[in-house]
Write an enzyme that holds these catalytic residues in place. Structure first.
Site, PDB file in Angstrom:
ATOM      1  N   HIS A 718       0.857  -1.180   0.000  1.00 45.48           N
ATOM      2  CA  HIS A 718       0.000   0.000   0.000  1.00 45.48           C
ATOM      3  C   HIS A 718       0.891   1.228   0.000  1.00 45.48           C
ATOM      4  O   HIS A 718       1.864   1.295   0.757  1.00 45.48           O
ATOM      5  CB  HIS A 718      -0.897  -0.001   1.239  1.00 45.48           C
ATOM      6  N   GLU A 731      -7.049   5.402   1.673  1.00 53.95           N
ATOM      7  CA  GLU A 731      -7.158   5.887   0.305  1.00 53.95           C
ATOM      8  C   GLU A 731      -8.288   6.899   0.153  1.00 53.95           C
ATOM      9  O   GLU A 731      -8.299   7.703  -0.782  1.00 53.95           O
ATOM     10  CB  GLU A 731      -7.393   4.699  -0.630  1.00 53.95           C
ATOM     11  N   ARG A 734      -7.061  10.519  -0.138  1.00 58.81           N
ATOM     12  CA  ARG A 734      -6.747  10.939  -1.508  1.00 58.81           C
ATOM     13  C   ARG A 734      -8.009  11.022  -2.346  1.00 58.81           C
ATOM     14  O   ARG A 734      -8.179  11.939  -3.162  1.00 58.81           O
ATOM     15  CB  ARG A 734      -5.748   9.958  -2.143  1.00 58.81           C
ATOM     16  N   ARG A 755      -2.704   1.048  -6.721  1.00 57.30           N
ATOM     17  CA  ARG A 755      -1.774   1.059  -5.595  1.00 57.30           C
ATOM     18  C   ARG A 755      -0.355   0.670  -5.986  1.00 57.30           C
ATOM     19  O   ARG A 755       0.613   1.219  -5.454  1.00 57.30           O
ATOM     20  CB  ARG A 755      -2.295   0.126  -4.494  1.00 57.30           C
ATOM     21  N   HIS A 858       0.491  -4.861   2.504  1.00 60.91           N
ATOM     22  CA  HIS A 858      -0.905  -4.602   2.866  1.00 60.91           C
ATOM     23  C   HIS A 858      -1.825  -5.782   2.609  1.00 60.91           C
ATOM     24  O   HIS A 858      -2.661  -6.099   3.458  1.00 60.91           O
ATOM     25  CB  HIS A 858      -1.399  -3.381   2.098  1.00 60.91           C
ATOM     26  N   HIS A 859      -1.734  -6.420   1.474  1.00 63.49           N
ATOM     27  CA  HIS A 859      -2.722  -7.439   1.116  1.00 63.49           C
ATOM     28  C   HIS A 859      -2.044  -8.558   0.333  1.00 63.49           C
ATOM     29  O   HIS A 859      -1.190  -8.294  -0.518  1.00 63.49           O
ATOM     30  CB  HIS A 859      -3.839  -6.823   0.261  1.00 63.49           C
ATOM     31  N   ARG A 898      -4.870  -5.498  -5.843  1.00 63.31           N
ATOM     32  CA  ARG A 898      -6.227  -5.258  -5.342  1.00 63.31           C
ATOM     33  C   ARG A 898      -6.546  -3.770  -5.368  1.00 63.31           C
ATOM     34  O   ARG A 898      -5.762  -2.947  -4.925  1.00 63.31           O
ATOM     35  CB  ARG A 898      -6.389  -5.789  -3.916  1.00 63.31           C
TER      36      ARG A 898
END
Length: 925
Positions: A718, A731, A734, A755, A858-859, A898
């Site tokens: 991220h 997010e 932003r 991302r 992050h993921h 993602r």
């Protein structure tokens, strides 16, 4: 029964000569049932009419005296003459039934949320925020505004008289404006309205004085004027009991008809001096002045049965108020004449019959009283548990359980603990008892202690279940259910709720001491296209757009079947949540999306905590068992099907749970550094935004029974992570209009690109970090920003000049960058980086904020392979019968990257599907 056999049913003559027919009062409980403009609704009138009659006095909930005063949504007002007509109908409905009608008047002051007053800043005696997380700093009232406010209270009294009320109650409690003026924490003025205790008392005394003047002019001599107060404050410095006695004596000298203690229990002792167990009412009776002794006293809190009320009267109260008891029993005063075994509970189908408005029914304090039919029963008794927090503090806690409710909690070793620990215990105790569940939100800044307290309750409940099983002749070490859900994040909770609602028995297994998993950390929202909330907002969107943008963002690696199911069922998932009381109707956008399709709470709050809290309420309502700090060590197969799971608790005790189906919803492996670097050695030095339980344990469990995996090397970083705390900066900031700037003060990327692209652009900077820059307007529209500021993550400045100085950025570069971006916003065309979304406002509203960020893990897009029914597939793409997976534990949905907002959509959409499919499978096998 002789009416006078209990002192509760004796009449009482007030100092002004007005006679109350008995000593029972309906407490002023907020219903949130007013119209948007503060006027009274029909269901509010019906609610009060139903509860009037046998009770002597009804105190109507607080009404705000000024447009900046409502402290909650759906508040009713007394702020202009348009309110009189509806209030008159309300007063008449109460009085026609034979009860006195009194109405509270108040102003919320610094307790008011800006979104309730059109985004304006709340007012207070001083510009000091309430010491709570994310609290807004209020505007200090001028001396002229103080005088005007006193006049507004006077006008409110006039309207109450015009509406036909028998009296008013001045709300000087609950940390609202009147109390704020008397509080040495909230009031640090240097004029005549602040400073000394005498000066701080001026405002409440002025409110009483003008109330009496208005009553003398417009009402009869029997018009009632009461005063509600909170005897102490936890704030430092705060109101002490001695301070309250001082103020009450001054009020009594002017003239009052009653005073009303505002406490959670009639016999509550001091919340400041934990060593003194003397009920405050006893201290009050002992210490009050001669003039104060002539004023009747109302007690409130935990009054349900006649014995509760009589005990309170024996300690010195003249009148007894009941809140929740009046909600559950509209004829409460009549019932306690004949019964003394009332329980604070209501069946889930009783709302209409009890005339309880929908918003009140959803209040946690009221909703906790709602009992679903066939809820699993406890074995009643007291269970002592010893637990510890992360700082080796030990707590010995007695947990008293009724048959179907948590009756009480007590700290056995309180004398060995500090004041802060005792205060935290008392606060979390109230939350647990109100929710009738240990699964409640922790106190900010005291998470470890709260987890320990909650753990004591979960252990006690688990023990009681085992005792109940043994008493019923069963084997406590051999449990069974239709569906076992492993993991308690959003996917697991959604799956459990759906499986339960489809008629199967469900147990949730969670290895961590708290519920929520990574979902607790989610901040942006939930993506969905063609939803009714988009339609209501006039937003044109198409599922085809959503599909193509997600596929593009995922680098065309997404599983097409899973992605189609995901996109098609997203709107229904939004509606499913809404039906469960979890409304995501505020829209924004995230990187990679072309329109506002990221759904979040109405107040712009981070979606994760809101979602988990809402799902937990549904778990609690259904009585679904949750086993915390329990790990699944093995999955047992029989004849090619799931047959049982073996679990181990924190103390090493193993247990077998027979089941027909399992749903693995344990999340990804972003917090497992070894596993991450195995698949991606280039990410070895990156921080992670994941909670420590995201270790890939569910993937390993399913692999042991033959599950295949997909996309395991697709790990997302991220772009906006605060590196010292690993705190993810949403997010949505932003998406709300923020920009990214380098140390040179320049933009360098389309902030709402995907991302991976934004992350790579930050890594490519010579300094390998950047700043996310936003202003006060973005902050006001994105509640998550307040969290970052309160946690000290943001640099705050009154101007760009000050910000540049604090960040050591070239001022000319920064001003040029912001002015150029503002020009792009004005023309809605980004000439530099092609940004097309989230350009909502120019960055020109001080304060300005900047948070230093860099990418973090992050993921994990990879996981076990599933089909659109969430059935787990083996390495040959064959179905493993009875095994389902949902959420980040499953791979294929997000492809190579993602999109922000798609994770929440993923866990809810596929969580619902997993619960539905597992329930159907269990019923057929």
């Amino acid at each position: 029964m002789n009416k006078l056999s209990s002192p509760l049913f004796n009449p009482l003559t007030l100092p002004n000569g007005n006679v109350l027919k008995n000593r029972l009062v309906m407490a002023p409980m907020t219903t949130c049932c007013g119209f948007y403009d503060g006027t009274v609704t029909d269901n509010l009138i019906d609610y009060y009419r139903e509860r009037a009659g046998s009770i002597g006095t009804v105190i109507v909930e607080c009404t705000y005296v000024d447009t900046l005063g409502p402290a909650f949504p759906g508040a009713i007002g007394i702020h202009n003459d348009d309110c009189i007509e509806g209030l008159s109908l309300l007063a008449t409905a109460i009085k026609e039934r034979g009860s006195k009608a009194v109405i509270q008047i108040y102003h919320g002051g610094r307790m008011v949320e800006p979104q309730l007053i059109g985004g304006q800043t709340p007012v207070c005696p001083s510009a000091i925020a309430i010491p709570r997380p994310n609290a807004t700093v209020p505007v200090a009232m001028t001396a002229g505004e103080v005088e005007d406010m006193i006049e507004k209270f006077g006008e409110a009294v006039r309207r109450a008289i015009a509406a036909g009320f028998d009296g008013i109650e001045i709300h000087g409690a609950n940390t609202y404006l009147i109390q704020q003026f008397f509080s040495p924490h909230a009031n640090q003025r240097q004029d005549k309205w602040g400073g000394s205790r005498e000066n701080r008392a001026r405002f409440p005394l002025a409110i009483l004085e003008i109330s009496r003047q208005i009553a003398k002019k417009y009402a009869s001599d029997e018009f009632i004027i009461g005063y509600r107060f909170s005897p102490e404050e936890l704030e430092v410095p705060g109101i002490t009991f001695d301070d309250s006695l001082f103020l009450l004596d001054k009020l009594a000298q002017i003239g009052l008809d009653y005073i009303h203690f505002s406490m959670a229990a009639t016999l509550r002792p001091s919340i400041i001096d934990s060593n003194d167990e003397t009920p405050l009412i006893d201290k009050y009776i002992q210490l009050r002045s001669a003039v104060l002794a002539k004023i009747p006293v109302i007690g409130v809190g935990n009054v349900v049965n006649k014995t509760d009320a009589e005990t309170a009267m024996a300690h010195g109260y003249d009148l007894i108020a009941a809140g929740r008891a009046c909600v559950a029993y509209p004829n409460w005063a009549e019932r306690i004449q004949k019964h003394n075994d009332l329980q604070l509970s209501m069946n889930s189908d009783q709302r209409t019959n009890l005339n309880i408005p929908e918003p009140l029914w959803r209040f946690p304090l009221i909703h906790s009283m709602v009992r679903e039919i066939n809820t699993k029963k406890f074995h009643a008794g007291t269970y002592q548990q010893t637990v510890s927090d992360d700082f080796d503090n030990q707590f010995v806690i007695n947990v008293e359980l009724g048959q179907d409710f948590i009756k009480d909690l007590s700290l056995v070793n309180a004398e060995k603990l500090d004041h802060v620990s005792i205060r935290n215990f008392n606060e979390i105790k109230e939350r647990i008892l109100a929710a009738n569940s240990p699964y409640v939100d922790a106190i900010s800044g005291a998470t470890s202690q709260c987890d320990a307290f909650k753990k004591a309750v979960t252990k006690a409940i688990s023990t009681s279940y085992k005792v109940a099983t043994i008493v019923e002749g069963g084997d406590a070490d051999d449990k069974s259910c239709d569906v076992v859900v492993v993991g308690s994040g959003g996917a697991g909770l959604a799956a459990a709720i759906e499986a339960h609602d489809k008629g199967t028995s469900v147990i949730i297994i969670e290895k961590m001491p708290v519920i929520g998993g990574n979902t607790n950390k989610a901040s942006a929202g939930m993506n969905a296209a063609e939803t009714r909330f988009q339609q209501q907002a006039g937003i044109t969107d198409h599922k085809e757009w959503f599909y193509n943008e997600t596929l593009k963002g995922g680098k065309n690696k997404n599983n097409p079947q899973l992605l189609h199911y995901f996109v098609e069922h997203a709107p229904a998932a939004i509606d499913w949540l809404d039906e469960k009381g979890i409304r995501l109707n505020n829209l924004t956008t995230t990187g990679g999306m072309s329109v506002d399709r990221t759904h979040r709470p109405d107040n712009g709050a981070a979606v994760g905590g809101f979602l988990i809290s809402g799902l937990l309420k549904n778990i609690n309502d259904r009585g679904i068992e949750v086993m915390l700090e329990t790990s699944v060590t093995d999955i047992e197969m029989k004849d090619g099907r799931i047959n049982a799971v073996i679990v181990r608790d924190e103390e090493g005790n193993e247990q077998r749970i027979s089941t027909k189906a399992i749903i693995i919803a344990t999340g990804g492996f972003g917090a497992n550094a070894q596993m991450v670097t195995h698949y991606r050695p280039d990410l070895a030095d990156f921080v992670t935004t994941n909670h420590k339980g995201a270790t890939g344990s569910g993937i390993a469990l399913l692999q042991k029974i033959g599950a295949g995996t997909v996309d395991m090397n697709e790990i997302q970083i991220h772009p906006t992570v605060e590196q010292n705390t690993a705190y993810l900066i949403s997010e949505s900031i932003r998406g709300g209009g923020a920009i990214l700037i380098s140390q040179k003060g320049k933009r360098f990327v389309n902030e709402l690109d995907t991302r991976d692209k934004v992350s790579n652009s930050i890594i490519a900077l010579s300094e390998h970090y950047a700043y996310i820059l936003f202003d006060e307007q973005i902050c006001a529209e994105n509640k998550a920003a307040e969290t970052y500021i309160s946690k000290g993550l943001a640099v705050k400045a009154g101007s760009l000049t000050e910000l540049a100085e604090k960040l050591n950025i070239n001022l000319d570069s920064l001003i040029t960058t912001v002015e150029r971006y503002n020009h792009f916003v004005k023309q809605q065309h980004d000439e530099d980086f092609g940004r097309t979304t989230g350009m909502r406002h120019q960055l020109n509203q001080p304060f300005f904020y900047a948070i230093r960020i860099a990418p973090g893990i992050h993921h994990t897009m990879g996981g076990v392979t599933i089909n659109t029914k969430t059935e787990v597939l083996d390495t040959h793409a064959e179905i493993i019968k009875g095994a389902y997976a949902a959420g980040e534990v499953a791979g294929g949905i997000h492809g190579g990257n993602r999109i922000g907002g798609n994770a929440i959509a993923d866990i809810i959409i596929f969580g619902i599907q997993a619960g539905d499919q597992a329930a159907a499978y269990a019923k057929n096998h």
